[in-house]
Design a protein around this motif. Structure first.
Motif, PDB file in Angstrom:
ATOM      1  N   ALA A  98       4.232  17.554  -9.580  1.00 38.44           N
ATOM      2  CA  ALA A  98       5.692  17.401  -9.505  1.00 38.44           C
ATOM      3  C   ALA A  98       6.093  16.143  -8.729  1.00 38.44           C
ATOM      4  N   GLU A  99       5.329  15.070  -8.869  1.00 36.54           N
ATOM      5  CA  GLU A  99       5.680  13.822  -8.217  1.00 36.54           C
ATOM      6  C   GLU A  99       6.807  13.131  -8.978  1.00 36.54           C
ATOM      7  N   PRO A 100       7.634  12.338  -8.300  1.00 33.61           N
ATOM      8  CA  PRO A 100       8.694  11.594  -8.984  1.00 33.61           C
ATOM      9  C   PRO A 100       8.099  10.487  -9.846  1.00 33.61           C
ATOM     10  N   ARG A 101       8.884   9.997 -10.787  1.00 28.29           N
ATOM     11  CA  ARG A 101       8.444   8.886 -11.609  1.00 28.29           C
ATOM     12  C   ARG A 101       8.396   7.611 -10.768  1.00 28.29           C
ATOM     13  N   PRO A 102       7.426   6.740 -11.017  1.00 28.75           N
ATOM     14  CA  PRO A 102       7.296   5.535 -10.191  1.00 28.75           C
ATOM     15  C   PRO A 102       8.372   4.496 -10.490  1.00 28.75           C
ATOM     16  N   GLU A 103       8.657   3.691  -9.461  1.00 29.12           N
ATOM     17  CA  GLU A 103       9.543   2.546  -9.661  1.00 29.12           C
ATOM     18  C   GLU A 103       8.822   1.459 -10.451  1.00 29.12           C
TER      19      GLU A 103
ATOM     20  N   ASP B 163     -14.735  -1.509 -18.806  1.00 33.83           N
ATOM     21  CA  ASP B 163     -13.494  -0.830 -19.188  1.00 33.83           C
ATOM     22  C   ASP B 163     -12.800  -0.185 -17.997  1.00 33.83           C
ATOM     23  N   ASP B 164     -13.212  -0.511 -16.789  1.00 36.72           N
ATOM     24  CA  ASP B 164     -12.610   0.086 -15.600  1.00 36.72           C
ATOM     25  C   ASP B 164     -11.161  -0.352 -15.447  1.00 36.72           C
ATOM     26  N   VAL B 165     -10.318   0.603 -15.056  1.00 33.66           N
ATOM     27  CA  VAL B 165      -8.892   0.342 -14.877  1.00 33.66           C
ATOM     28  C   VAL B 165      -8.429   1.005 -13.585  1.00 33.66           C
ATOM     29  N   LEU B 166      -7.702   0.253 -12.770  1.00 31.46           N
ATOM     30  CA  LEU B 166      -7.060   0.802 -11.578  1.00 31.46           C
ATOM     31  C   LEU B 166      -5.557   0.796 -11.819  1.00 31.46           C
ATOM     32  N   THR B 167      -4.947   1.979 -11.772  1.00 34.04           N
ATOM     33  CA  THR B 167      -3.510   2.117 -11.984  1.00 34.04           C
ATOM     34  C   THR B 167      -2.870   2.620 -10.699  1.00 34.04           C
ATOM     35  N   VAL B 168      -1.947   1.822 -10.144  1.00 29.49           N
ATOM     36  CA  VAL B 168      -1.257   2.180  -8.911  1.00 29.49           C
ATOM     37  C   VAL B 168       0.218   2.416  -9.235  1.00 29.49           C
ATOM     38  N   SER B 169       0.679   3.612  -8.932  1.00 33.49           N
ATOM     39  CA  SER B 169       2.077   3.971  -9.171  1.00 33.49           C
ATOM     40  C   SER B 169       2.849   3.868  -7.863  1.00 33.49           C
ATOM     41  N   LEU B 170       3.806   2.936  -7.813  1.00 33.51           N
ATOM     42  CA  LEU B 170       4.606   2.695  -6.612  1.00 33.51           C
ATOM     43  C   LEU B 170       5.888   3.511  -6.703  1.00 33.51           C
ATOM     44  N   MET B 171       5.986   4.552  -5.865  1.00 34.56           N
ATOM     45  CA  MET B 171       7.154   5.440  -5.896  1.00 34.56           C
ATOM     46  C   MET B 171       8.314   4.866  -5.089  1.00 34.56           C
ATOM     47  N   ARG B 172       8.008   4.403  -3.892  1.00 34.59           N
ATOM     48  CA  ARG B 172       9.033   3.817  -3.030  1.00 34.59           C
ATOM     49  C   ARG B 172       8.421   2.625  -2.317  1.00 34.59           C
ATOM     50  N   ILE B 173       8.998   1.454  -2.532  1.00 33.29           N
ATOM     51  CA  ILE B 173       8.466   0.225  -1.954  1.00 33.29           C
ATOM     52  C   ILE B 173       9.192  -0.063  -0.640  1.00 33.29           C
ATOM     53  N   VAL B 174       8.434  -0.085   0.443  1.00 31.51           N
ATOM     54  CA  VAL B 174       8.992  -0.349   1.764  1.00 31.51           C
ATOM     55  C   VAL B 174       9.047  -1.852   2.031  1.00 31.51           C
ATOM     56  N   SER B 175       8.016  -2.572   1.619  1.00 34.92           N
ATOM     57  CA  SER B 175       7.941  -4.010   1.860  1.00 34.92           C
ATOM     58  C   SER B 175       7.094  -4.649   0.774  1.00 34.92           C
ATOM     59  N   ASP B 176       7.512  -5.831   0.336  1.00 30.10           N
ATOM     60  CA  ASP B 176       6.767  -6.581  -0.678  1.00 30.10           C
ATOM     61  C   ASP B 176       6.885  -8.056  -0.320  1.00 30.10           C
TER      62      ASP B 176
END
Length: 249
Positions: free
Chosen positions: A84-89, A100-113
């Motif tokens: 039940a996680e929120p959809r990522p930004e 074929d390795d893949v790293l997928t990072v889902s950013l929900m709330r970005i504090v700093s970029d």
């Protein structure tokens, strides 16, 4: 160098399948597109990463229609639905170039970029490495015993160079193997050198000295069993640095 602080989750798929649940983490994205994920705790090692060579894409969930979405994104979608996680930004997807390795990072709330230009790095300059110890011992060859003289550093043999070859006060050749931290492997290396050198009638007998900043008890026992001497090297003393410790005399 790009540094992102965000509430994020991640999925690594390919030869190894692994996932990171939602938490606040730091992402380091380098100029070569490599991506490393760190947490607050732990040492230098990231929780997960994709090393170069690789390609990196940054997407919104609506843009994520790439062929590899079925492999990595679908796994992440199923996991988010189950938790039940929120959809990522935003989504950062890193694909390895040679697999074929893949790293997928889902950013929900970005504090700093933030983005930083670090420029060219001269690299790490180490102090107290084996080459430094070898150079100082060659200059202070009397540490092997009064009357010792240096033959040469990096004395060549068919199986590799001996760190230092010297002659002691009695005229006996001395082969010295130098390590920062002396273990059994170093003693075995010295053994091979001495066995080979002692076949040369112009050099034999050749005795061995195992020199290091620290020597394990097992290595010391093995060295002594094979007739080698052990020598502890105090690097700070050898390079002329005085200790700050108070002494009685």
């Amino acid at each position: 160098m790009r540094i992102i602080v965000a509430d994020c989750s991640a999925v690594y798929s390919g030869r190894l399948n692994a996932s990171l649940p939602l938490a606040r983490r730091v992402l380091l994205i380098k100029a070569d597109s490599s991506c490393l994920i760190f947490s607050e705790l732990g040492s230098y090692k990231p929780l997960n990463w994709m090393a170069a060579p690789c390609t990196l894409r940054e997407l919104t969930p609506s843009q994520d229609d790439s062929p590899d979405a079925a492999a990595a994104g679908a796994v992440e979608d199923a996991r988010m639905e189950a938790s039940a996680e929120p959809r990522p930004e935003r989504i950062i997807r890193v694909n390895a170039a040679k697999s074929d390795d893949v790293l997928t990072v889902s950013l929900m709330r970005i504090v700093s970029d933030e983005q930083y230009e670090l420029g060219a790095d001269p690299g790490l300059v180490k102090d107290g490495v084996e080459d430094h110890l070898q150079r100082y011992l060659a200059q202070q060859i009397e540490r092997l015993g009064e009357g010792s003289t240096l033959v040469r550093r990096e004395y060549p043999t068919p199986i590799g160079p001996v760190d230092i070859m010297a002659v002691d006060a009695e005229g006996t050749h001395v082969a010295v193997e130098i390590k920062r931290h002396g273990g059994i492997d170093g003693v075995e290396q010295l053994t091979r050198y001495c066995e080979l050198l002692n076949r040369d009638p112009l050099l034999a007998p050749v005795r061995g000295v195992f020199a290091a900043q620290t020597i394990t008890p097992q290595a010391r026992t093995l060295a002594q069993d094979r007739g080698f001497s052990c020598l502890i090297l105090d690097y700070e003393e050898m390079k002329g640095t005085e200790s700050d410790a108070l002494t009685l005399f």
